[in-house]
Design a protein around this motif. Sequence first.
Motif, PDB file in Angstrom:
ATOM      1  N   PRO A   8     -33.927 -40.983  45.238  1.00  0.00           N
ATOM      2  CA  PRO A   8     -34.148 -41.090  46.675  1.00  0.00           C
ATOM      3  C   PRO A   8     -34.083 -39.729  47.330  1.00  0.00           C
ATOM      4  O   PRO A   8     -33.241 -38.917  46.979  1.00  0.00           O
ATOM      5  N   THR A   9     -34.964 -39.472  48.281  1.00  0.00           N
ATOM      6  CA  THR A   9     -34.987 -38.152  48.885  1.00  0.00           C
ATOM      7  C   THR A   9     -33.899 -37.962  49.912  1.00  0.00           C
ATOM      8  O   THR A   9     -33.530 -36.844  50.212  1.00  0.00           O
ATOM      9  N   HIS A  10     -33.377 -39.010  50.501  1.00  0.00           N
ATOM     10  CA  HIS A  10     -32.230 -38.787  51.345  1.00  0.00           C
ATOM     11  C   HIS A  10     -31.036 -38.575  50.433  1.00  0.00           C
ATOM     12  O   HIS A  10     -30.944 -39.140  49.377  1.00  0.00           O
ATOM     13  N   ARG A  11     -30.135 -37.700  50.819  1.00  0.00           N
ATOM     14  CA  ARG A  11     -29.072 -37.288  49.930  1.00  0.00           C
ATOM     15  C   ARG A  11     -27.805 -38.077  50.198  1.00  0.00           C
ATOM     16  O   ARG A  11     -27.739 -38.931  51.061  1.00  0.00           O
ATOM     17  N   ALA A  12     -26.778 -37.751  49.429  1.00  0.00           N
ATOM     18  CA  ALA A  12     -25.600 -38.614  49.406  1.00  0.00           C
ATOM     19  C   ALA A  12     -24.992 -38.803  50.780  1.00  0.00           C
ATOM     20  O   ALA A  12     -24.579 -39.891  51.154  1.00  0.00           O
ATOM     21  N   GLY A  13     -24.878 -37.708  51.547  1.00  0.00           N
ATOM     22  CA  GLY A  13     -24.261 -37.848  52.856  1.00  0.00           C
ATOM     23  C   GLY A  13     -25.032 -38.806  53.731  1.00  0.00           C
ATOM     24  O   GLY A  13     -24.474 -39.667  54.395  1.00  0.00           O
ATOM     25  N   ALA A  14     -26.354 -38.660  53.702  1.00  0.00           N
ATOM     26  CA  ALA A  14     -27.175 -39.554  54.505  1.00  0.00           C
ATOM     27  C   ALA A  14     -27.108 -40.965  53.984  1.00  0.00           C
ATOM     28  O   ALA A  14     -27.107 -41.929  54.749  1.00  0.00           O
ATOM     29  N   ALA A  15     -27.042 -41.102  52.663  1.00  0.00           N
ATOM     30  CA  ALA A  15     -27.008 -42.443  52.078  1.00  0.00           C
ATOM     31  C   ALA A  15     -25.761 -43.181  52.511  1.00  0.00           C
ATOM     32  O   ALA A  15     -25.793 -44.381  52.791  1.00  0.00           O
ATOM     33  N   SER A  16     -24.610 -42.478  52.549  1.00  0.00           N
ATOM     34  CA  SER A  16     -23.376 -43.147  52.926  1.00  0.00           C
ATOM     35  C   SER A  16     -23.322 -43.402  54.422  1.00  0.00           C
ATOM     36  O   SER A  16     -22.691 -44.347  54.883  1.00  0.00           O
ATOM     37  N   THR A  76     -36.636 -30.648  47.883  1.00  0.00           N
ATOM     38  CA  THR A  76     -36.706 -29.919  49.147  1.00  0.00           C
ATOM     39  C   THR A  76     -35.805 -28.695  49.051  1.00  0.00           C
ATOM     40  O   THR A  76     -34.950 -28.603  48.159  1.00  0.00           O
ATOM     41  N   ILE A  77     -35.979 -27.768  49.954  1.00  0.00           N
ATOM     42  CA  ILE A  77     -35.165 -26.552  49.949  1.00  0.00           C
ATOM     43  C   ILE A  77     -33.665 -26.859  50.051  1.00  0.00           C
ATOM     44  O   ILE A  77     -32.851 -26.214  49.377  1.00  0.00           O
ATOM     45  N   PRO A  78     -33.236 -27.844  50.890  1.00  0.00           N
ATOM     46  CA  PRO A  78     -31.794 -28.155  50.945  1.00  0.00           C
ATOM     47  C   PRO A  78     -31.194 -28.538  49.591  1.00  0.00           C
ATOM     48  O   PRO A  78     -29.988 -28.386  49.390  1.00  0.00           O
ATOM     49  N   ASP A  79     -32.005 -29.018  48.664  1.00  0.00           N
ATOM     50  CA  ASP A  79     -31.485 -29.337  47.334  1.00  0.00           C
ATOM     51  C   ASP A  79     -30.902 -28.096  46.666  1.00  0.00           C
ATOM     52  O   ASP A  79     -29.913 -28.168  45.935  1.00  0.00           O
ATOM     53  N   PHE A  80     -31.522 -26.945  46.913  1.00  0.00           N
ATOM     54  CA  PHE A  80     -31.068 -25.705  46.301  1.00  0.00           C
ATOM     55  C   PHE A  80     -30.023 -24.999  47.164  1.00  0.00           C
ATOM     56  O   PHE A  80     -29.253 -24.184  46.655  1.00  0.00           O
ATOM     57  N   ALA A  81     -29.997 -25.304  48.460  1.00  0.00           N
ATOM     58  CA  ALA A  81     -29.003 -24.691  49.333  1.00  0.00           C
ATOM     59  C   ALA A  81     -27.585 -25.099  48.953  1.00  0.00           C
ATOM     60  O   ALA A  81     -26.622 -24.378  49.226  1.00  0.00           O
TER      61      ALA A  81
END
Length: 335
Positions: A8-16, A76-81
Motif C-alpha cells: 500500500p502506498t500510504h505508510r504506517a502512520g497514515a494507515a494507523s 515515493t521520495i518520502p520512502d527514502f527520507a
Amino acid sequence: MSTPPPAPTHRAGAASARPARTAEDRSARLAVTVFPALILAAAAFGFFVPSVGQALAEHTSIYLGVIMFAMGLTLTIPDFALVAKRPLPVLIGVVSQYVIMPLVGLGIALLLQLPPELAVGVILVGCAPGGTSSNVIAYLAKADTALSVTMTSISTLLAPLFTPMLTLWLAGSYLPVDAGSMALSIVQMVLIPVLGGLVVRLIAGRLVDRILPALPWVSVAGISLVVIAVVSGSTEAIVSAGAIVLLAVVLHNGLGYLLGYWAARLLRQGERAARTTSVEVGMQNSGLAATLAASAFSPAAALPAAIFSIWHNLSGAMLAMYYRRSADRHPADPA
C-alpha cells in the motif's frame, strides 16, 4: 519481491490514523492472499506442460523487469527520507538482510548436504534483497509499513553490489560464479526498472495513482511466469529432490523471521520495528533469485527460489496473523 505485490502506498502512520482501506489496499490484500494458490497452479502447469514453460524461459528477465518497474511505480521520495529520519532501524534491517539470510542459506546447504546446484540455489535466495510482498505482510501484521518499504527499497538498490559479492563468497566453492555478469544482470533487471518506475511516478503521479490497484496483479502475473519457466526446466530435480528442497526453504524462511526479530530486539528496537525486521529478513526477492539462478547456473538451481516464492507468502500470511493478534500487548510501542 518473491516479488509480488507492491505494498500500500500510504505508510504506517497514515494507515494507523485512518483505518479506511483504499482500493490499492484491498487489491494488495487480495493479491497476497491468493498469490500462493496462483503460484501453485503455475508450478503445476510448468511441471505437466514443460514445453510451454521452456518457451517462456528465455524471457524471464523481461518478466522480472516488469515486476521491478511496478515496484518502482509504488515508491515515493518520502520512502527514502526515512533513512535520514530513522537511520538505525533501517541500517539494522538492511544489514540483517545481507548477513542473516546468506549465512543461514550456507548453513542449511551444509547441514542438509545439498548437491551443488541446489546448494547454490538456496544460498542465492539468501543473498537476494527483500521481496516487496514483505511490505504487504508488514501492513497486515500491524508492523511499521513505512520502515518495511524503506528497507526493501534500500536492499534492492544495494543488490547489484551485495548479491553477486555474497554469492561468489559463499557459493563459489560449489559452482563457478561470474559475479561481474550477475551484477550487470541485476542492474538491467532490477536497478534500471525500479529507478525508471520511480521517475515515472515523480513525473506522472496522478496517472500512476489511478493504476496502483492493478500493480499487485502485474507482479503476481510476472512471478507466475517466472515459476512456470523455472519448474518446466527442473522437473527431474523436483521428482528427485523436491522434499529436501522444501525442507531447506522452510528452515531458511523460518530462521530468517526468528533471527531478524531478535536482531532488532537485541539492538533495543521497539516491538513494531522488530516485527518489521522479522518480516523483511524472512521474505526474499525469490523472483530475482530464480531468474539469476536459471540464467547463471541451471533451472535446477532455480528450484529453491521457485519453492520459496510459494512458501514465504503462506508463512508470511500466518506470521501476520500472529503478529496482529499480539499487537495489543504492546500499546505503548511508538508508531
